[in-house]
Design an enzyme around this catalytic site. Structure first.
Site, short mmCIF file in Angstrom:
data_model
loop_
_atom_site.label_atom_id
_atom_site.label_comp_id
_atom_site.label_asym_id
_atom_site.label_seq_id
_atom_site.Cartn_x
_atom_site.Cartn_y
_atom_site.Cartn_z
CD GLU A 147 -37.54 -80.64 -21.39
OE1 GLU A 147 -38.57 -80.27 -22.27
OE2 GLU A 147 -36.61 -80.33 -21.54
CD GLU B 225 -37.88 -72.79 -19.15
OE1 GLU B 225 -38.51 -73.46 -19.81
OE2 GLU B 225 -36.72 -72.65 -19.44
CG ASP C 65 -33.05 -79.61 -20.71
OD1 ASP C 65 -31.98 -79.20 -20.46
OD2 ASP C 65 -33.75 -79.11 -21.54
CG HIS D 3 -33.96 -81.84 -24.32
ND1 HIS D 3 -35.28 -81.11 -24.08
CD2 HIS D 3 -34.25 -82.63 -25.35
CE1 HIS D 3 -36.04 -81.40 -25.22
NE2 HIS D 3 -35.32 -82.37 -25.90
NE ARG E 286 -32.28 -74.25 -22.36
CZ ARG E 286 -33.56 -74.45 -22.28
NH1 ARG E 286 -34.28 -73.28 -22.25
NH2 ARG E 286 -34.18 -75.49 -22.27
CD GLU F 222 -34.72 -77.89 -25.64
OE1 GLU F 222 -35.86 -77.83 -25.93
OE2 GLU F 222 -34.55 -78.19 -24.42
#
Ligand code: LER
Ligand code: MN
Length: 283
Positions: A152, A158, A185, A211, A217, A246
């Site tokens: 991913e 991150e 995602d 995702h 989010r 997600e």
């Protein structure tokens, strides 16, 4: 198009998981709202009762399209790019320990945060070399059981390793394993990709899993991502896998999960409420 939602099978600190509490109650609701599957986040397969899990999944007629592995990073700091070879090996072994259930459930194994970060004192090139070696090892074990892995791309806040579809495709090339693909995602893509639909097209048959979360989010429909176009593009590239929610459990887990599936189904049933000046072709 089939829909699932990420559900943690074990306690977790990770924020973007709609459900963490009572597992069976959550499965019952997920099925009732119309999801076809659950993507299970599993930290440690050795601590799971897979017989009980299979029975519950059968009771609620839910597939498991994918298994999330990131909790091993979040809770234990295992990673494919740690400078300590014992930790890298532990990350590889932990990932391989997901293979038996993945094979039985026809689930893919997600490699997200488990790839790790470029740690202090480590060069990017060194981290990438470790990442490629670890992925090769896991892909080799998985292919024997017919299991696919999906890497991913994650946003820059991150990890420093693999943010975009382009970088992901280059990594697939370097690893050279057909059972390794990409997980796209929408939350990360909205931060990192210049053109999300162009990137989906570029990923093409290498897109193994998806995702969805909106720009904030929250659940799809709660932000400004154009899911009508994204889902249409997935359809156009011949993607027949799962689209898996997600997102943050906001305003509360039940509302988020119920609103997401309602919105995604509306988008795929030609009921797009797109008011864009550029016609989306779904009106
Ligand atoms: C996991 O699927 C993910 O999207 C990452 O953001 C984990 O932090
Ligand atoms: Mn994700």
């Amino acid at each position: 198009m089939k829909f699932s939602i990420v559900l943690s099978a074990q306690p977790t600190h990770f924020a973007a998981v709609a459900f963490k509490g009572n597992f069976e109650r959550n499965l019952a609701h997920i099925a009732e709202w119309g999801y076809d599957g659950v993507e299970l986040a599993i930290r440690e397969p050795a601590q799971m009762d897979f017989n009980a899990l299979h029975a519950l999944l059968a009771r609620y007629r839910l597939d498991v399209p994918a298994i999330g592995t990131g909790q091993a990073w979040g809770e234990e700091h295992l990673s494919f790019t740690d400078p300590d070879p014992a930790i890298r090996q532990a990350a590889v072994e932990r990932t391989c320990s997901h293979i038996p259930f993945a094979a039985q459930a026809h689930a893919q194994i997600v490699i997200g945060l488990l790839r790790g970060v470029v740690q202090p004192g480590v060069t990017f090139e060194q981290a990438m070399t470790w990442l490629v070696a670890s992925l090769r090892e896991v892909a080799q074990s998985a292919v024997e059981k017919n299991v696919r892995l999906c890497l991913e791309p994650l946003n820059r806040y991150e990890t420093g390793l693999i943010h975009t579809v382009d970088e992901g495709l280059a990594l697939l090339e370097a690893v050279g394993a057909d059972n390794l693909g990409l997980l796209l995602d929408t939350f990360h893509m909205n931060i990192e990709e210049a053109d999300m639909t162009a990137s989906i097209r570029k990923a093409g048959s290498h897109c193994f899993h998806v995702h969805v979360a909106d720009s904030n989010r929250w659940y799809p429909g709660a932000g400004h991502i154009d899911f009508g176009h994204l889902l249409q593009t997935l359809d156009e590239i011949g993607y027949t896998g799962y689209v898996s929610g997600e997102f943050m459990p906001q305003p509360d887990p039940d509302t988020a999960a119920a609103e997401a599936i309602k919105y995604l189904k509306k988008m795929t049933n030609n009921e797009c409420e797109c008011r864009s000046l550029i016609p989306c072709g779904r009106l």
